[in-house]
Write an enzyme that holds these catalytic residues in place. Structure first.
Site, PDB file in Angstrom:
ATOM      1  N   ASP A 164    -107.830  -8.531  85.984  1.00 59.89           N
ATOM      2  CA  ASP A 164    -108.690  -8.388  84.793  1.00 59.89           C
ATOM      3  C   ASP A 164    -110.063  -9.023  85.037  1.00 59.89           C
ATOM      4  OD1 ASP A 164    -106.727  -7.060  83.480  1.00 59.89           O
ATOM      5  OD2 ASP A 164    -106.218  -8.665  82.072  1.00 59.89           O
ATOM      6  N   GLU A 173    -108.863   1.318  86.160  1.00 62.86           N
ATOM      7  CA  GLU A 173    -109.899   0.746  87.041  1.00 62.86           C
ATOM      8  C   GLU A 173    -110.961   1.797  87.337  1.00 62.86           C
ATOM      9  OE1 GLU A 173    -107.698   2.753  88.061  1.00 62.86           O
ATOM     10  OE2 GLU A 173    -107.819   2.806  90.238  1.00 62.86           O
ATOM     11  N   HIS A 230    -102.108  -9.907  87.683  1.00 64.35           N
ATOM     12  CA  HIS A 230    -102.794  -9.017  86.739  1.00 64.35           C
ATOM     13  C   HIS A 230    -104.007  -9.690  86.095  1.00 64.35           C
ATOM     14  CE1 HIS A 230    -102.963  -5.873  83.594  1.00 64.35           C
ATOM     15  NE2 HIS A 230    -102.350  -5.149  84.524  1.00 64.35           N
TER      16      HIS A 230
HETATM   17  N1  LIG Z   1    -105.448  -6.008  86.018  1.00 61.85           N
HETATM   18  C1  LIG Z   1    -105.535  -4.767  85.561  1.00 61.85           C
HETATM   19  N2  LIG Z   1    -105.107  -3.759  86.290  1.00 61.85           N
HETATM   20  C2  LIG Z   1    -105.209  -2.501  85.846  1.00 61.85           C
HETATM   21  C3  LIG Z   1    -105.788  -2.249  84.585  1.00 61.85           C
HETATM   22  N3  LIG Z   1    -105.783  -0.901  84.418  1.00 61.85           N
HETATM   23  C4  LIG Z   1    -105.226  -0.347  85.508  1.00 61.85           C
HETATM   24  N4  LIG Z   1    -104.863  -1.304  86.386  1.00 61.85           N
HETATM   25  C5  LIG Z   1    -104.219  -1.175  87.664  1.00 61.85           C
HETATM   26  O1  LIG Z   1    -105.037  -0.464  88.585  1.00 61.85           O
HETATM   27  C6  LIG Z   1    -104.194   0.003  89.635  1.00 61.85           C
HETATM   28  C7  LIG Z   1    -104.662   1.340  90.101  1.00 61.85           C
HETATM   29  O2  LIG Z   1    -103.944   1.664  91.225  1.00 61.85           O
HETATM   30  P1  LIG Z   1    -103.932   3.071  91.944  1.00 61.85           P
HETATM   31  O3  LIG Z   1    -104.218   4.172  90.923  1.00 61.85           O
HETATM   32  O4  LIG Z   1    -102.703   3.180  92.754  1.00 61.85           O
HETATM   33  O5  LIG Z   1    -105.175   3.045  92.838  1.00 61.85           O
HETATM   34  P2  LIG Z   1    -105.749   1.950  93.860  1.00 61.85           P
HETATM   35  O6  LIG Z   1    -104.785   0.902  94.176  1.00 61.85           O
HETATM   36  O7  LIG Z   1    -107.033   1.459  93.224  1.00 61.85           O
HETATM   37  O8  LIG Z   1    -106.051   2.786  95.107  1.00 61.85           O
HETATM   38  P3  LIG Z   1    -107.166   3.875  95.352  1.00 61.85           P
HETATM   39  O9  LIG Z   1    -107.696   4.323  94.014  1.00 61.85           O
HETATM   40  O10 LIG Z   1    -106.456   4.994  96.065  1.00 61.85           O
HETATM   41  O11 LIG Z   1    -108.189   3.246  96.201  1.00 61.85           O
HETATM   42  C8  LIG Z   1    -102.780   0.016  89.079  1.00 61.85           C
HETATM   43  O12 LIG Z   1    -102.029  -0.992  89.742  1.00 61.85           O
HETATM   44  C9  LIG Z   1    -102.940  -0.344  87.619  1.00 61.85           C
HETATM   45  O13 LIG Z   1    -101.874  -1.136  87.127  1.00 61.85           O
HETATM   46  C10 LIG Z   1    -106.234  -3.359  83.825  1.00 61.85           C
HETATM   47  O14 LIG Z   1    -106.736  -3.247  82.720  1.00 61.85           O
HETATM   48  N5  LIG Z   1    -106.091  -4.590  84.333  1.00 61.85           N
END
Ligand SMILES: Nc1nc2c(ncn2[C@@H]2O[C@H](COP(=O)(O)OP(=O)(O)OP(=O)(O)O)[C@@H](O)[C@H]2O)c(=O)[nH]1
Length: 266
Positions: free
Chosen positions: A161, A187, A157
């Protein structure tokens, strides 16, 4: 008050007179008696006069001391007031700085330092009002990092970040001063391009797409190639900005469905 001290010649005259009156040879002088009385009267009056001068001098000094102490007290009060004013100024300045810092914290995302969703909503509202008033459009895009879950799963994680921070800098590097970007959530980022038609907005987003793809080895760890997908929509004067955002999302889903790492227009 002038002193009653006798001058040198007066003192000599008095001494001479006293010597003369004490002289036994003058005992029978008919003027001696009146002169002795006159001298006694003079000396008595002089003593009274000297007392009065001393009292007057004392009063004069007292008045001067009181005047001085009043001036000093006044100066002291002025200095105290100045100090209070300085403290109050400093207090007000730090309050102002604190409230600015609070406002800044309330409107920015702590991870990336970009505008947060609340700030973006304010800007969108302003831009939509301006667009309605001036009959000028704007473009907006929702950008979503591709396969971001994989980055978190693979590198942790914290590395995720760092990637988000690097992506924020990549977006900013391609924008003009009056454009606005911010973290919409997770994201996902929102990019607002005032007075920019779709074709120009498309070119800006292409530059951002390439800048994101060129990020590598964030924190010396990540070797996976990064990419992002974009859904782009032009705001129409008569529509609510949330409708523009919905259309941008539709375009984003289309970009993901079409294989990611691309910009799709609504
Ligand atoms: N490190 C980190 N991860 C985050 C944060 N906010 C969201 N995420 C992660 O972003 C990821 C988004 O994953 P998904 O929505 O499945 O989408 P993806 O893996 O990007 O796949 P696609 O959008 O389909 O290309 C999740 O694992 C969230 O935990 C953050 O502030 N920090």
């Amino acid at each position: 008050m002038p002193s009653t001290n006798l001058t040198g010649s007066d003192r000599e005259f008095l001494a001479d007179l006293q010597t003369l009156l004490a002289d036994p040879a003058q005992q029978d002088n008919p003027m001696r008696e009146p002169l002795v009385r006159l001298l006694e009267q003079f000396l008595g009056q002089r003593e009274r006069l000297e007392r009065l001068v001393r009292i007057s001098d004392g009063y004069h000094h007292l008045a001067r001391d009181q005047r001085l102490s009043l001036v000093e007290q006044y100066d002291k009060q002025v200095r105290r007031l100045e100090k209070l004013a300085r403290i109050s100024d400093r207090y007000q300045n730090s309050l102002r700085e604190l409230s600015l810092a609070l406002r800044d914290a309330a409107l920015h995302d702590p991870l990336t330092g970009l505008a947060n969703r609340r700030f973006l909503m304010e800007r969108l509202r302003e831009e939509a009002d301006r667009s309605k008033r001036l009959k000028r459009g704007f473009s907006l895009a929702i950008m979503n990092v591709d396969h971001f879950k994989h980055i978190n799963d693979e590198y942790g994680h914290e590395a995720g970040d760092l990637v988000l921070q690097a992506i924020a800098r990549a977006i900013e590097s391609q924008l003009r001063e009056y454009d606005q970007c911010g973290r919409w959530g997770g994201e996902e980022f929102l990019i607002l391009l005032p007075e920019t038609p779709l074709d120009q907005a498309q070119a800006v987003l292409e530059r951002i797409r390439v800048a994101v793809a060129e990020i590598n080895r964030v924190g010396g760890e990540i070797s996976t190639r990064l990419s992002a997908s974009f859904g782009l929509a032009e705001h129409l004067h008569e529509e609510n900005f949330s409708a523009t955002i919905s259309r941008a999302y539709q375009a984003l889903y289309a970009a993901k469905a079409a294989g990611r790492n691309r910009v799709e227009q609504a």
